[in-house]
Write a protein that holds these residues in place. Structure first.
Motif, PDB file in Angstrom:
ATOM      1  N   VAL A   1     -19.160  14.833 -17.522  1.00 15.60           N
ATOM      2  CA  VAL A   1     -18.826  13.584 -17.023  1.00 15.60           C
ATOM      3  C   VAL A   1     -18.491  12.417 -17.852  1.00 15.60           C
ATOM      4  CG1 VAL A   1     -19.214  11.727 -14.974  1.00 15.60           C
ATOM      5  CG2 VAL A   1     -20.317  14.142 -14.637  1.00 15.60           C
ATOM      6  N   GLU A   2     -17.432  11.932 -17.646  1.00 12.67           N
ATOM      7  CA  GLU A   2     -16.800  10.711 -18.476  1.00 12.67           C
ATOM      8  C   GLU A   2     -16.627   9.502 -17.608  1.00 12.67           C
ATOM      9  OE1 GLU A   2     -13.669  11.354 -21.312  1.00 12.67           O
ATOM     10  OE2 GLU A   2     -14.133  13.549 -21.542  1.00 12.67           O
TER      11      GLU A   2
ATOM     12  N   GLY B   1      -9.796  23.678 -10.913  1.00 18.94           N
ATOM     13  CA  GLY B   1      -9.150  23.207 -11.959  1.00 18.94           C
ATOM     14  C   GLY B   1      -8.266  24.044 -12.938  1.00 18.94           C
TER      15      GLY B   1
ATOM     16  N   THR C   1     -12.856  14.582  -3.759  1.00 17.79           N
ATOM     17  CA  THR C   1     -12.106  14.455  -4.768  1.00 17.79           C
ATOM     18  C   THR C   1     -12.244  15.586  -5.915  1.00 17.79           C
ATOM     19  OG1 THR C   1     -13.995  13.281  -6.199  1.00 17.79           O
ATOM     20  CG2 THR C   1     -12.286  11.778  -4.756  1.00 17.79           C
TER      21      THR C   1
ATOM     22  N   THR D   1     -12.428  19.950 -11.174  1.00 16.73           N
ATOM     23  CA  THR D   1     -12.238  18.662 -11.763  1.00 16.73           C
ATOM     24  C   THR D   1     -12.292  17.803 -10.624  1.00 16.73           C
ATOM     25  OG1 THR D   1      -9.813  18.567 -11.242  1.00 16.73           O
ATOM     26  CG2 THR D   1     -10.503  19.462 -13.627  1.00 16.73           C
ATOM     27  N   ALA D   2     -12.674  16.405 -11.347  1.00 18.35           N
ATOM     28  CA  ALA D   2     -12.833  15.353 -10.178  1.00 18.35           C
ATOM     29  C   ALA D   2     -12.459  13.956 -10.896  1.00 18.35           C
ATOM     30  CB  ALA D   2     -14.342  15.069  -9.406  1.00 18.35           C
ATOM     31  N   SER D   3     -11.790  12.938 -10.257  1.00 20.60           N
ATOM     32  CA  SER D   3     -11.185  11.884 -10.892  1.00 20.60           C
ATOM     33  C   SER D   3     -11.535  10.898  -9.781  1.00 20.60           C
ATOM     34  CB  SER D   3      -9.955  12.164 -11.410  1.00 20.60           C
ATOM     35  OG  SER D   3      -9.564  10.684 -12.119  1.00 20.60           O
ATOM     36  N   GLU D   4     -12.324   9.754 -10.182  1.00 22.79           N
ATOM     37  CA  GLU D   4     -12.261   8.702  -9.272  1.00 22.79           C
ATOM     38  C   GLU D   4     -12.796   7.526  -9.794  1.00 22.79           C
ATOM     39  OE1 GLU D   4     -14.845   7.449  -5.134  1.00 22.79           O
ATOM     40  OE2 GLU D   4     -15.175   9.701  -6.038  1.00 22.79           O
TER      41      GLU D   4
ATOM     42  N   SER E   1     -12.560  23.382 -17.096  1.00 21.18           N
ATOM     43  CA  SER E   1     -11.803  22.808 -16.065  1.00 21.18           C
ATOM     44  C   SER E   1     -11.786  23.735 -14.687  1.00 21.18           C
ATOM     45  CB  SER E   1     -10.603  21.977 -16.416  1.00 21.18           C
ATOM     46  OG  SER E   1      -9.779  23.209 -16.727  1.00 21.18           O
TER      47      SER E   1
ATOM     48  N   THR F   1     -20.434   9.416 -22.303  1.00 20.09           N
ATOM     49  CA  THR F   1     -20.240  10.928 -21.797  1.00 20.09           C
ATOM     50  C   THR F   1     -21.436  11.423 -21.257  1.00 20.09           C
ATOM     51  OG1 THR F   1     -18.175  11.131 -22.943  1.00 20.09           O
ATOM     52  CG2 THR F   1     -19.382  13.225 -22.370  1.00 20.09           C
TER      53      THR F   1
ATOM     54  N   GLU G   1     -14.060  10.771 -14.612  1.00 19.66           N
ATOM     55  CA  GLU G   1     -13.816  12.116 -14.640  1.00 19.66           C
ATOM     56  C   GLU G   1     -14.960  13.080 -14.923  1.00 19.66           C
ATOM     57  OE1 GLU G   1     -10.597  13.147 -17.087  1.00 19.66           O
ATOM     58  OE2 GLU G   1      -9.364  11.096 -16.595  1.00 19.66           O
TER      59      GLU G   1
ATOM     60  N   ASN H   1     -15.672  17.254 -15.243  1.00 25.61           N
ATOM     61  CA  ASN H   1     -14.958  18.580 -15.373  1.00 25.61           C
ATOM     62  C   ASN H   1     -16.067  19.495 -15.628  1.00 25.61           C
ATOM     63  OD1 ASN H   1     -12.124  18.158 -15.829  1.00 25.61           O
ATOM     64  ND2 ASN H   1     -12.839  17.246 -18.139  1.00 25.61           N
TER      65      ASN H   1
END
Length: 182
Positions: A49-50, A155, A151, A32-35, A29, A59, A39, A41
């Motif tokens: 990417v998940e 991390g 975003t 990190t990005a989340s949107e 991490s 994934t 997610e 890392n």
């Protein structure tokens, strides 16, 4: 502060620096990005990417080196270069922190095996442990490409590397600046 307490505090700082450095270099991490159910890392060598949509998860992993060879885009190549520089700096710092910890722990156990190391080498190892960890993390930060996504943020692994470097330098500074009572 007496000499024994000072040595124990310095040893604890060096060992914590070593552990945080190892966790940082192996961590996934650095960015990190989340949107919207996704997610990402970013580690020093790959991105994971998940994505989850309607209860179905997927994934995706991409190694920067392989992506650099397969793509004409410069971004994976820049991430691979930055990751390599960061990894080298951190591992050199980790090795030095391990030596520094050994230099601190063995005399406490009554083993004088490290007395043969010249003073200049001891100074180089003690200051280099934290310095190389900081240098590796900051070099990665400077060399990584500016990803144009709002975003994406730094991390936990990056901050662990910074804290490891600061602890390594603080242990050396404590050894030099804090006078021990006899």
């Amino acid at each position: 502060m007496d000499n024994k307490t000072k040595g124990m505090v310095m040893t604890a700082m060096v060992v914590l620096s070593l552990v945080l450095g190892i966790l940082a270099v192996l961590g996934s991490s650095w960015m990190t990005a989340s949107e919207d159910g996704m997610e990402a890392n970013y580690s020093l060598s790959e991105v994971e990417v998940e994505a989850t949509e309607e209860g179905i998860g997927m994934t995706f992993e991409m190694d920067y080196g392989e992506a650099c060879e397969d793509s004409e885009d410069d971004e994976p190549c820049e991430l691979a270069t930055a990751g390599t520089i960061g990894t080298i700096g951190l591992w050199v710092g980790i090795v030095m922190a391990g030596l520094f910890a050994v230099m601190m722990i063995l005399p406490m156990a009554g083993i004088d095996a490290m007395d043969g190391i010249p003073d200049i080498a001891q100074k180089l190892i003690s200051w280099g442990a934290g310095g190389m960890m900081l240098l590796g993390a900051i070099a990665w930060l400077i060399m990584k490409p500016d990803l144009e996504d709002d975003t994406i943020g730094l991390g936990m692994s990056f901050f662990m590397a910074i804290i490891a470097g600061v602890l390594g330098l603080a242990a050396s500074a404590m050894g030099m600046l804090v006078k021990a009572d006899e």
